[in-house]
Write a protein that holds these residues in place. Sequence first.
Motif, PDB file in Angstrom:
ATOM      1  N   UNK A   2       8.868   6.387  -8.880  1.00 26.03           N
ATOM      2  CA  UNK A   2       8.235   7.283  -9.835  1.00 26.03           C
ATOM      3  C   UNK A   2       7.890   8.596  -9.154  1.00 26.03           C
ATOM      4  N   UNK A   3       8.295   9.699  -9.794  1.00 23.55           N
ATOM      5  CA  UNK A   3       8.037  11.026  -9.230  1.00 23.55           C
ATOM      6  C   UNK A   3       6.629  11.449  -9.615  1.00 23.55           C
ATOM      7  N   UNK A   4       5.765  11.846  -8.660  1.00 23.03           N
ATOM      8  CA  UNK A   4       4.400  12.257  -9.002  1.00 23.03           C
ATOM      9  C   UNK A   4       4.409  13.526  -9.825  1.00 23.03           C
ATOM     10  N   UNK A   5       3.577  13.551 -10.865  1.00 26.00           N
ATOM     11  CA  UNK A   5       3.522  14.688 -11.771  1.00 26.00           C
ATOM     12  C   UNK A   5       2.516  15.741 -11.331  1.00 26.00           C
ATOM     13  N   UNK A   6       1.584  15.416 -10.467  1.00 29.86           N
ATOM     14  CA  UNK A   6       0.579  16.367 -10.021  1.00 29.86           C
ATOM     15  C   UNK A   6       0.229  16.077  -8.575  1.00 29.86           C
ATOM     16  N   UNK A   7      -0.591  16.961  -8.003  1.00 31.19           N
ATOM     17  CA  UNK A   7      -1.018  16.757  -6.622  1.00 31.19           C
ATOM     18  C   UNK A   7      -1.902  15.536  -6.487  1.00 31.19           C
ATOM     19  N   UNK A   8      -2.672  15.229  -7.535  1.00 32.44           N
ATOM     20  CA  UNK A   8      -3.520  14.039  -7.484  1.00 32.44           C
ATOM     21  C   UNK A   8      -2.677  12.765  -7.469  1.00 32.44           C
ATOM     22  N   UNK A   9      -1.630  12.765  -8.273  1.00 26.64           N
ATOM     23  CA  UNK A   9      -0.726  11.612  -8.250  1.00 26.64           C
ATOM     24  C   UNK A   9      -0.026  11.486  -6.900  1.00 26.64           C
ATOM     25  N   UNK A  10       0.300  12.621  -6.282  1.00 28.40           N
ATOM     26  CA  UNK A  10       0.927  12.581  -4.969  1.00 28.40           C
ATOM     27  C   UNK A  10      -0.035  12.050  -3.917  1.00 28.40           C
ATOM     28  N   UNK A  11      -1.310  12.445  -4.018  1.00 24.88           N
ATOM     29  CA  UNK A  11      -2.307  11.971  -3.053  1.00 24.88           C
ATOM     30  C   UNK A  11      -2.589  10.488  -3.223  1.00 24.88           C
ATOM     31  N   UNK A  12      -2.451   9.995  -4.454  1.00 24.76           N
ATOM     32  CA  UNK A  12      -2.715   8.579  -4.719  1.00 24.76           C
ATOM     33  C   UNK A  12      -1.472   7.705  -4.588  1.00 24.76           C
ATOM     34  N   UNK A  13      -0.351   8.283  -4.214  1.00 26.73           N
ATOM     35  CA  UNK A  13       0.875   7.503  -4.105  1.00 26.73           C
ATOM     36  C   UNK A  13       0.797   6.553  -2.909  1.00 26.73           C
ATOM     37  N   UNK A  14       1.645   5.541  -2.936  1.00 25.05           N
ATOM     38  CA  UNK A  14       1.632   4.532  -1.878  1.00 25.05           C
ATOM     39  C   UNK A  14       2.049   5.117  -0.534  1.00 25.05           C
ATOM     40  N   UNK A  15       2.987   6.061  -0.558  1.00 28.73           N
ATOM     41  CA  UNK A  15       3.459   6.636   0.705  1.00 28.73           C
ATOM     42  C   UNK A  15       2.356   7.428   1.404  1.00 28.73           C
ATOM     43  N   UNK A  87       4.958  -2.482   8.825  1.00 28.18           N
ATOM     44  CA  UNK A  87       3.683  -2.118   8.206  1.00 28.18           C
ATOM     45  C   UNK A  87       3.868  -1.679   6.760  1.00 28.18           C
ATOM     46  N   UNK A  88       4.978  -1.005   6.481  1.00 32.94           N
ATOM     47  CA  UNK A  88       5.219  -0.536   5.122  1.00 32.94           C
ATOM     48  C   UNK A  88       5.430  -1.687   4.148  1.00 32.94           C
ATOM     49  N   UNK A  89       5.929  -2.824   4.624  1.00 32.92           N
ATOM     50  CA  UNK A  89       6.171  -3.983   3.766  1.00 32.92           C
ATOM     51  C   UNK A  89       5.140  -5.093   3.978  1.00 32.92           C
ATOM     52  N   UNK A  90       4.086  -4.807   4.728  1.00 34.02           N
ATOM     53  CA  UNK A  90       3.092  -5.849   5.012  1.00 34.02           C
ATOM     54  C   UNK A  90       2.358  -6.272   3.751  1.00 34.02           C
ATOM     55  N   UNK A  91       2.065  -5.320   2.850  1.00 27.24           N
ATOM     56  CA  UNK A  91       1.339  -5.661   1.638  1.00 27.24           C
ATOM     57  C   UNK A  91       2.142  -6.501   0.668  1.00 27.24           C
TER      58      UNK A  91
END
Length: 232
Positions: A2-15, A87-91
């Motif tokens: 999913x492409x983030x629509x705003x900076x807040x969505x980008x900050x809350x992204x899993x990456x 670590x990226x797949x640990x969850x």
Amino acid sequence: MRIPESLQDLADSEAVQFLKRPKTIVRIFAGVFSLIVFSSLLTDGYQNKTNSSQLHCVLNGNNAGCSFAVGAGLLAFLSCLAFLALDAHEGRVASSRFRRAFQLLDFILAVLWAGIWSVGFCFLANQWQRSPPRQFLLGSSSAKAAVTFAFFSILVWILQAYLALQDLRNDAPVPYKRSLDEGGVALTSPPSAASPVNTPTTGPHRLSYTSSALFPHLTTLKAPRLTMMPNT
């Protein structure tokens, strides 16, 4: 993805959340320091002397010093990349045993690399101190960079071992609990004295076995019966 629509969505992204973890940040620094150590000596660590065309290590002419730094730096860098991928797949790992084994392996390797870089820093610093000045035309800056970041690697791997130990403590093993449906076993709690118990009676002066077992003081004593003998 999913492409983030705003900076807040980008900050809350899993990456972004993954990159903001202290464990990830320390591991990235460890990989960068290892990259600097082996790349600096791999490119400019072997130089020829002013009176010879043969290549020698800039660390006192000891090829073992450059080989050690290049090999340890390359292996540490690859180790950081591998653990970053894990670590990226640990969850997403559902097995608690595999997660705990991964955390234990992370702690052991971090302690091991801290010890390796401690020995390596002492060895590289000693060889650089014994190197005669102006023996090589180039390579002095690369040797200094390798010694400096070998020292920084000690601190980074110690911090990495501390974070791995914290993960081991926080992820304590949960006792195994059998569900009610597993194996057809139903777990029932014994009735308490405060809970009402239905005690069906079988007669006006008799209580059931359950009632007498739970409330022995409520049982009624039977009076002896007298029988009349006929006169002969």
